[in-house]
Design a protein around this motif. Structure first.
Motif, PDB file in Angstrom:
ATOM      1  N   ARG A  14       0.832  -1.204   0.000  1.00 18.12           N
ATOM      2  CA  ARG A  14       0.000   0.000   0.000  1.00 18.12           C
ATOM      3  C   ARG A  14       0.867   1.254   0.000  1.00 18.12           C
ATOM      4  N   SER A  15       1.887   1.253   0.833  1.00 17.20           N
ATOM      5  CA  SER A  15       2.777   2.409   0.927  1.00 17.20           C
ATOM      6  C   SER A  15       3.537   2.630  -0.380  1.00 17.20           C
ATOM      7  N   ALA A  16       4.060   1.570  -0.965  1.00 20.19           N
ATOM      8  CA  ALA A  16       4.816   1.682  -2.220  1.00 20.19           C
ATOM      9  C   ALA A  16       3.905   2.119  -3.368  1.00 20.19           C
ATOM     10  N   ALA A  17       2.665   1.650  -3.376  1.00 17.80           N
ATOM     11  CA  ALA A  17       1.731   2.061  -4.425  1.00 17.80           C
ATOM     12  C   ALA A  17       1.440   3.551  -4.324  1.00 17.80           C
ATOM     13  N   ALA A  18       1.258   4.053  -3.116  1.00 17.42           N
ATOM     14  CA  ALA A  18       1.027   5.487  -2.935  1.00 17.42           C
ATOM     15  C   ALA A  18       2.256   6.273  -3.383  1.00 17.42           C
ATOM     16  N   TYR A  19       3.435   5.779  -3.038  1.00 21.22           N
ATOM     17  CA  TYR A  19       4.681   6.440  -3.446  1.00 21.22           C
ATOM     18  C   TYR A  19       4.764   6.511  -4.975  1.00 21.22           C
ATOM     19  N   ALA A  20       4.452   5.401  -5.650  1.00 20.71           N
ATOM     20  CA  ALA A  20       4.519   5.363  -7.110  1.00 20.71           C
ATOM     21  C   ALA A  20       3.541   6.359  -7.722  1.00 20.71           C
ATOM     22  N   LEU A  21       2.347   6.431  -7.182  1.00 21.98           N
ATOM     23  CA  LEU A  21       1.360   7.377  -7.705  1.00 21.98           C
ATOM     24  C   LEU A  21       1.849   8.814  -7.532  1.00 21.98           C
ATOM     25  N   GLY A  22       2.469   9.093  -6.405  1.00 22.19           N
ATOM     26  CA  GLY A  22       3.014  10.429  -6.191  1.00 22.19           C
ATOM     27  C   GLY A  22       4.122  10.769  -7.165  1.00 22.19           C
ATOM     28  N   GLN A  23       4.937   9.786  -7.529  1.00 23.37           N
ATOM     29  CA  GLN A  23       6.024  10.017  -8.469  1.00 23.37           C
ATOM     30  C   GLN A  23       5.509  10.328  -9.870  1.00 23.37           C
ATOM     31  N   MET A  24       4.277   9.966 -10.151  1.00 21.12           N
ATOM     32  CA  MET A  24       3.699  10.223 -11.462  1.00 21.12           C
ATOM     33  C   MET A  24       3.234  11.668 -11.610  1.00 21.12           C
ATOM     34  N   GLY A  25       3.115  12.388 -10.500  1.00 24.13           N
ATOM     35  CA  GLY A  25       2.686  13.777 -10.582  1.00 24.13           C
ATOM     36  C   GLY A  25       1.241  13.904 -11.016  1.00 24.13           C
ATOM     37  N   PHE A  26       0.942  14.985 -11.705  1.00 20.36           N
ATOM     38  CA  PHE A  26      -0.440  15.296 -12.061  1.00 20.36           C
ATOM     39  C   PHE A  26      -1.088  14.221 -12.917  1.00 20.36           C
ATOM     40  N   SER A  27      -0.309  13.475 -13.679  1.00 22.52           N
ATOM     41  CA  SER A  27      -0.910  12.454 -14.546  1.00 22.52           C
ATOM     42  C   SER A  27      -1.654  11.392 -13.746  1.00 22.52           C
ATOM     43  N   ALA A  28      -1.394  11.301 -12.439  1.00 25.41           N
ATOM     44  CA  ALA A  28      -2.089  10.321 -11.586  1.00 25.41           C
ATOM     45  C   ALA A  28      -3.258  10.954 -10.837  1.00 25.41           C
ATOM     46  N   HIS A  29      -3.784  12.078 -11.322  1.00 27.48           N
ATOM     47  CA  HIS A  29      -4.859  12.769 -10.609  1.00 27.48           C
ATOM     48  C   HIS A  29      -6.127  11.927 -10.462  1.00 27.48           C
ATOM     49  N   THR A  30      -6.328  10.947 -11.336  1.00 26.70           N
ATOM     50  CA  THR A  30      -7.517  10.097 -11.218  1.00 26.70           C
ATOM     51  C   THR A  30      -7.431   9.160 -10.016  1.00 26.70           C
ATOM     52  N   ALA A  31      -6.260   9.033  -9.412  1.00 25.04           N
ATOM     53  CA  ALA A  31      -6.083   8.169  -8.242  1.00 25.04           C
ATOM     54  C   ALA A  31      -6.354   8.907  -6.935  1.00 25.04           C
ATOM     55  N   ILE A  32      -6.691  10.182  -6.987  1.00 27.00           N
ATOM     56  CA  ILE A  32      -6.882  10.953  -5.757  1.00 27.00           C
ATOM     57  C   ILE A  32      -7.972  10.357  -4.858  1.00 27.00           C
ATOM     58  N   PRO A  33      -9.132   9.893  -5.369  1.00 28.36           N
ATOM     59  CA  PRO A  33     -10.113   9.284  -4.458  1.00 28.36           C
ATOM     60  C   PRO A  33      -9.539   8.088  -3.678  1.00 28.36           C
ATOM     61  N   ALA A  34      -8.773   7.244  -4.351  1.00 30.63           N
ATOM     62  CA  ALA A  34      -8.163   6.097  -3.666  1.00 30.63           C
ATOM     63  C   ALA A  34      -7.119   6.561  -2.653  1.00 30.63           C
ATOM     64  N   LEU A  35      -6.388   7.601  -2.988  1.00 33.32           N
ATOM     65  CA  LEU A  35      -5.384   8.135  -2.056  1.00 33.32           C
ATOM     66  C   LEU A  35      -6.056   8.786  -0.845  1.00 33.32           C
ATOM     67  N   LEU A  36      -7.196   9.425  -1.055  1.00 35.37           N
ATOM     68  CA  LEU A  36      -7.924  10.011   0.074  1.00 35.37           C
ATOM     69  C   LEU A  36      -8.401   8.918   1.038  1.00 35.37           C
TER      70      LEU A  36
END
Length: 176
Positions: free
Chosen positions: A101-123
């Protein structure tokens, strides 16, 4: 010594003409980014997700590795593969393994704005029982929602004489 100084000043005066125009740099071929040297055209970046599609499941499995560096490098590799990995990484935020879970969140953060669709899951991950997961999710959201993945820090301007001492201070001049 003085004559050398005068000669140097004279030379500088001769070569420092105000009407001189900067040299014109010819532009490269159409479609060439402005940072490229003229005449050199860079190829379009490959779509790595299509080319390395078989890497996604293997890298996702590597996010569960017991070694933190393996998880980090796998997350960075996934982040570089493009938007096709956002779905698997978002689902990985609900994996039973806290490291995953932690590594997946880290990877999404490294993608920057292109991962904006993941914000609900990150919340949702912000409510995880593991502090490391919450921390990684918060960091990912900050990178996704900031300009180019990094927050701009404003430069403080000096205060006028007689004004307060900084943030939170009284900024009106003292009455005498």
């Amino acid at each position: 010594m003085r004559s050398r100084f005068v000669a140097l000043c004279l030379l500088l005066t001769l070569f420092d003409r105000a009407d001189a125009q900067p040299p014109v740099v010819p532009s490269g071929p159409p479609g060439n980014p402005p940072d490229n040297p003229p005449g050199i055209e860079l190829p379009a970046p490959p779509n790595l997700t299509r080319q390395y599609r078989e890497l996604i499941p293997r890298l996702m499995d590597a996010l569960r590795d017991s070694d933190a560096e393996v998880r980090q490098y796998s997350a960075l590799a996934l982040a570089g593969l493009g938007e096709e990995v956002i779905g698997p990484l978002s689902r990985a935020l609900e994996d039973p393994n806290k490291d995953m879970r932690s590594a997946a969140a880290y990877a999404l953060g490294q993608m920057g704005f292109s991962a904006h669709t993941a914000i609900p899951a990150l919340l949702r991950a912000l409510k995880d029982e593991e502090p490391a997961v919450r921390r990684a999710a918060a960091h990912a959201i900050s990178r996704i929602t900031s300009r180019d993945g990094f927050w701009e820090v404003p430069v403080a301007r000096p205060l006028a004489p007689g004004l307060g001492r900084g943030v939170g201070a009284n900024v009106t001049p003292a009455a005498n």
